[in-house]
Design a protein around this motif. Structure first.
Motif, PDB file in Angstrom:
ATOM      1  N   ASP A 167    -100.743 -22.501   8.930  1.00 16.53           N
ATOM      2  CA  ASP A 167    -100.667 -21.626   9.424  1.00 16.53           C
ATOM      3  C   ASP A 167    -100.589 -20.473   9.288  1.00 16.53           C
ATOM      4  O   ASP A 167    -100.141 -19.830   7.778  1.00 16.53           O
ATOM      5  CB  ASP A 167     -98.797 -21.591  10.185  1.00 16.53           C
ATOM      6  CG  ASP A 167     -98.591 -23.003  10.943  1.00 16.53           C
ATOM      7  OD1 ASP A 167    -100.078 -23.440  11.118  1.00 16.53           O
ATOM      8  OD2 ASP A 167     -97.885 -23.665  10.915  1.00 16.53           O
ATOM      9  N   ASN A 193     -99.954 -20.421   5.249  1.00 16.26           N
ATOM     10  CA  ASN A 193     -99.354 -21.732   5.137  1.00 16.26           C
ATOM     11  C   ASN A 193    -100.371 -22.382   4.285  1.00 16.26           C
ATOM     12  O   ASN A 193    -101.063 -23.433   5.325  1.00 16.26           O
ATOM     13  CB  ASN A 193     -98.429 -21.958   4.944  1.00 16.26           C
ATOM     14  CG  ASN A 193     -97.204 -22.967   4.755  1.00 16.26           C
ATOM     15  OD1 ASN A 193     -98.465 -24.137   4.764  1.00 16.26           O
ATOM     16  ND2 ASN A 193     -95.984 -22.838   5.123  1.00 16.26           N
ATOM     17  N   ASN A 218    -100.299 -25.290   3.247  1.00 18.36           N
ATOM     18  CA  ASN A 218     -99.808 -26.700   3.514  1.00 18.36           C
ATOM     19  C   ASN A 218     -99.942 -26.814   5.447  1.00 18.36           C
ATOM     20  O   ASN A 218    -100.287 -27.942   5.775  1.00 18.36           O
ATOM     21  CB  ASN A 218     -98.055 -26.866   3.493  1.00 18.36           C
ATOM     22  CG  ASN A 218     -97.348 -28.526   3.653  1.00 18.36           C
ATOM     23  OD1 ASN A 218     -98.262 -29.842   3.280  1.00 18.36           O
ATOM     24  ND2 ASN A 218     -96.559 -28.564   4.254  1.00 18.36           N
ATOM     25  N   THR A 219     -99.350 -25.915   6.320  1.00 18.49           N
ATOM     26  CA  THR A 219     -99.360 -26.339   7.809  1.00 18.49           C
ATOM     27  C   THR A 219    -100.277 -25.962   8.329  1.00 18.49           C
ATOM     28  O   THR A 219    -101.086 -25.857   9.293  1.00 18.49           O
ATOM     29  CB  THR A 219     -98.213 -25.572   8.196  1.00 18.49           C
ATOM     30  OG1 THR A 219     -97.710 -24.123   7.687  1.00 18.49           O
ATOM     31  CG2 THR A 219     -96.338 -26.016   7.756  1.00 18.49           C
TER      32      THR A 219
END
Length: 167
Positions: free
Chosen positions: A96, A91, A93-94
């Protein structure tokens, strides 16, 4: 061989042809019209294709290019890999590393907050995820090589899927 239009846009007659000299079956994937601006692709054991786009979530398509479903909560996923019935990805954005069960759509965070700018490559082998990560730019120095290659000082990391330990 892969047929790609010169203008880079997907068309109804575009298909990937798999060289059968190394494949057990003939697989032809017709690119869906709505799968544009692809970020990442992965192919499952059943030849279903999982596509992540800049526009949104990961979607699943049949080998014929027919839409099957979208997976809510998969925005910003890239570096997709299909392994042992699961879809793995990063991910952006995060930051992760996640695992998606494509049958029920459940997402599990395997490692949260990886300190990286991006993932150059991700591979899942056995119970390990091998990650080629670009470190944060503020901590990075790089030089242009004679062949115009920029070395971003990528880090090679291994994530144990069962323990969550990153080395």
């Amino acid at each position: 061989t892969v047929q790609v239009p010169d203008n880079g846009n997907q068309s109804d007659d575009m298909a990937a042809e798999i060289d059968k000299t190394s494949a057990d079956t003939d697989i032809v994937f017709k690119t869906p019209e709505n799968a544009v601006n692809l970020v990442s692709l992965a192919v499952g054991d059943d030849a279903n294709v999982y596509a992540a786009t800049y526009e949104g979530t990961v979607s699943r398509y049949t080998p014929e290019g027919e839409f099957v479903r979208k997976y809510p909560g998969t925005e910003f996923l890239c570096a997709l890999q299909y392994h042992d019935g699961f879809l793995y990805g990063f991910n952006a954005n995060t930051k992760d590393i996640v695992r998606l069960d494509p049958e029920i759509g459940e997402i599990e965070i395997l490692y949260a907050g990886l300190e990286t700018v991006q993932i150059s490559a991700l591979a899942v082998i056995g119970k390990s995820i091998y990650i080629m990560a670009v470190p944060p730019f503020l901590d990075m120095t790089f030089e242009m090589a004679e062949d115009n290659y920029i070395d971003y000082n990528e880090q090679f990391l291994v994530l144990d899927i069962e323990s969550g330990e990153l080395t």
